[in-house]
Write a protein that holds these residues in place. Sequence first.
Motif, short mmCIF file in Angstrom:
data_model
loop_
_atom_site.label_atom_id
_atom_site.label_comp_id
_atom_site.label_asym_id
_atom_site.label_seq_id
_atom_site.Cartn_x
_atom_site.Cartn_y
_atom_site.Cartn_z
N SER A 342 0.96 -1.34 0.06
CA SER A 342 0.37 -0.02 -0.02
C SER A 342 0.96 1.15 0.07
CB SER A 342 -0.90 0.11 1.11
OG SER A 342 -0.15 0.09 2.47
N ALA A 343 2.20 1.23 0.28
CA ALA A 343 2.91 2.37 0.66
C ALA A 343 2.98 3.43 -0.38
CB ALA A 343 4.46 2.00 0.84
N HIS A 344 3.10 2.80 -1.77
CA HIS A 344 3.10 3.71 -2.98
C HIS A 344 1.72 4.44 -3.28
CE1 HIS A 344 0.85 0.99 -6.06
NE2 HIS A 344 1.38 0.23 -5.20
N PHE A 345 0.74 3.78 -2.82
CA PHE A 345 -0.83 4.65 -2.65
C PHE A 345 -0.83 5.76 -2.23
CE2 PHE A 345 -2.52 1.07 -5.03
CZ PHE A 345 -3.79 1.14 -5.47
N TYR A 346 -0.13 5.88 -1.00
CA TYR A 346 0.09 6.96 -0.25
C TYR A 346 0.98 8.15 -0.98
CZ TYR A 346 -2.35 4.77 3.44
OH TYR A 346 -3.26 4.22 4.44
N LEU A 347 2.03 7.75 -1.59
CA LEU A 347 3.03 8.56 -2.06
C LEU A 347 2.13 9.02 -3.49
CD1 LEU A 347 5.42 10.09 -2.86
CD2 LEU A 347 6.34 7.88 -3.97
N ARG A 348 1.33 8.34 -4.14
CA ARG A 348 0.63 8.68 -5.21
C ARG A 348 -0.29 9.74 -4.87
NH1 ARG A 348 -0.38 5.26 -10.21
NH2 ARG A 348 1.58 3.40 -9.90
N ARG A 349 -1.02 9.53 -3.70
CA ARG A 349 -1.99 10.40 -3.31
C ARG A 349 -1.48 11.99 -3.10
NH1 ARG A 349 -6.65 11.24 0.00
NH2 ARG A 349 -7.82 9.40 -1.23
N VAL A 350 -0.33 11.95 -2.23
CA VAL A 350 0.33 13.29 -1.89
C VAL A 350 0.84 13.93 -3.27
CG1 VAL A 350 0.87 12.74 0.45
CG2 VAL A 350 2.34 12.30 -0.99
N LEU A 351 1.16 13.14 -4.12
CA LEU A 351 1.79 13.64 -5.23
C LEU A 351 0.63 14.27 -6.35
CD1 LEU A 351 4.94 11.33 -6.25
CD2 LEU A 351 4.88 13.73 -5.17
N GLY A 352 -0.32 13.52 -6.20
CA GLY A 352 -1.63 13.82 -6.80
C GLY A 352 -2.21 15.08 -6.35
N ASP A 353 -2.21 15.36 -5.18
CA ASP A 353 -2.75 16.28 -4.47
C ASP A 353 -1.80 17.62 -4.46
OD1 ASP A 353 -4.78 14.93 -3.23
OD2 ASP A 353 -3.77 14.65 -1.29
N GLU A 354 -0.74 17.48 -4.82
CA GLU A 354 0.40 18.52 -5.18
C GLU A 354 -0.17 19.06 -6.71
OE1 GLU A 354 5.11 19.62 -5.57
OE2 GLU A 354 4.57 17.95 -4.66
N GLY A 359 1.35 22.02 -3.70
CA GLY A 359 1.81 21.45 -2.45
C GLY A 359 2.54 22.55 -1.50
N GLY A 360 3.50 21.86 -0.86
CA GLY A 360 3.93 22.56 0.46
C GLY A 360 4.55 24.04 -0.03
N ARG A 361 5.47 23.90 -1.35
CA ARG A 361 6.28 24.98 -1.56
C ARG A 361 5.23 26.42 -1.92
NH1 ARG A 361 10.18 23.90 -6.61
NH2 ARG A 361 11.18 22.69 -4.89
N GLU A 362 4.11 25.92 -2.54
CA GLU A 362 3.09 26.87 -2.97
C GLU A 362 2.59 27.41 -1.70
OE1 GLU A 362 -1.02 27.22 -5.47
OE2 GLU A 362 0.44 25.74 -6.22
N VAL A 367 2.14 31.75 2.44
CA VAL A 367 2.54 32.44 3.88
C VAL A 367 3.17 33.51 3.68
CG1 VAL A 367 3.81 31.82 6.01
CG2 VAL A 367 2.24 30.23 5.09
N ALA A 368 4.25 33.43 2.88
CA ALA A 368 5.29 34.64 2.71
C ALA A 368 4.61 35.76 2.57
CB ALA A 368 6.59 34.27 1.77
N ASP A 369 3.69 35.50 1.52
CA ASP A 369 2.84 36.91 1.00
C ASP A 369 2.01 37.47 1.98
OD1 ASP A 369 3.80 36.51 -1.62
OD2 ASP A 369 2.08 35.41 -2.27
N LEU A 370 1.33 36.56 3.02
CA LEU A 370 0.75 37.02 3.99
C LEU A 370 1.14 37.67 5.01
CD1 LEU A 370 -1.63 33.83 4.30
CD2 LEU A 370 -2.66 36.00 3.73
N VAL A 371 2.48 37.17 5.35
CA VAL A 371 3.48 38.03 6.34
C VAL A 371 4.24 39.06 5.75
CG1 VAL A 371 3.10 36.03 8.05
CG2 VAL A 371 5.31 36.29 6.20
N GLY A 372 4.08 39.27 4.58
CA GLY A 372 5.08 40.33 3.94
C GLY A 372 6.36 40.38 3.71
#
Length: 373
Positions: A342-354, A359-362, A367-372
């Motif tokens: 099942s492990a790769h299903f979880y990786l596929r989910r998080v990459l698909g969500d990105e 993802g986290g970078r966006e 966050v940076a924009d909100l705090v100026g």
Amino acid sequence: MTQHRRTAQPEADPSIILPSEEREELRSVIAQFVARHATHEQVRTSTETDPGFSRARWATLNDELEISALAVPEELGGHGFGFGDLGVVLEETGAALLPEPILASAVVGCRALVRADDTDAISGLLGDVIAGRATLAVALDATVALDGDGGVGAEQKIEGVLWGAAADHLVVVATDNGSDVLAVIDLADASRHPREVMDLTRRRADVDLAGAPARVIVGPQRLGEVLAELRRVQSAALAAEHAGIASHLVDATVAYVQQRQQFGRTIGSFQAIKHRLADMLVDRERARAAAMYAMAILDEPDAPDAEIAVAVASSVCADAATRSAYEAIQLHGGIGFTWEHSAHFYLRRVLGDEGAFGGGREARRAVADLVGV
């Protein structure tokens, strides 16, 4: 589920993110459902069906757990739960990678209908969605043109709609008589073209909307306010799912390394493995705290820090889920790379969500924009 009904929203204090007897009871109910109906084998089997999820499980989620009614106000036929309570549900369903349209239909879609300018006008549709008789897809970042005559204009198409192959209706931003509005489109006769996707638990489809019946649910005067809220709800709910994924992967990986032996001892006894597990645990705790706060703050009217709380949770939880997925695969060794595990299903989910939500970078950029910065 009526025994869990809330009559008031939580107070604005730090305790809103702490476990409570009511929330832990709700978590237990969802966990028991997952154990019976959503093992990895059952989830994998349901992803291979035409809709990409189990219609029987979706019916049970709504008939027995009434999941689509949880966060709908009581005066509109729901149970009046807060988003903080809903976050507990999303953690557990996210941990199991349920492929049903919980995020789109039960969470964001329902909230869009609840925030309609005229709730009486959409009460029939909302009732069908709450009961699980109809499902909603949501495309908040796409825009279509209405024809001014109760339908969608010619040559209007949205690509890559999550759950687009199976949804009955689509909530989308639309242009109506020169103004942007929020509309719900009937997909009964829409042409759909399923896409090949990385995340098998979240199917996507290109949807041809030309001529489809449409109705405006939020006019131009309130669109900005409502759309901003729906985006916060979507991001916070996704963060809660990611927190659940990180939590599950810690538990599953710890269980595995306590059984797997090498050189006559369990690999979990090696210091290097312990360090990596400790990092996964820290990620999990940070993610759960951030996600629960973000969900709970949505219940606070006009909370000044709601946007930053959601952006932080999006970043923390996306990163935690992604790192945990990679670590889980590596710490499971050769078996973690196999199709059967099942492990790769979880990786596929998080990459698909990105790909679908960013993802986290966006999120860190937000966050940076909100705090100026």
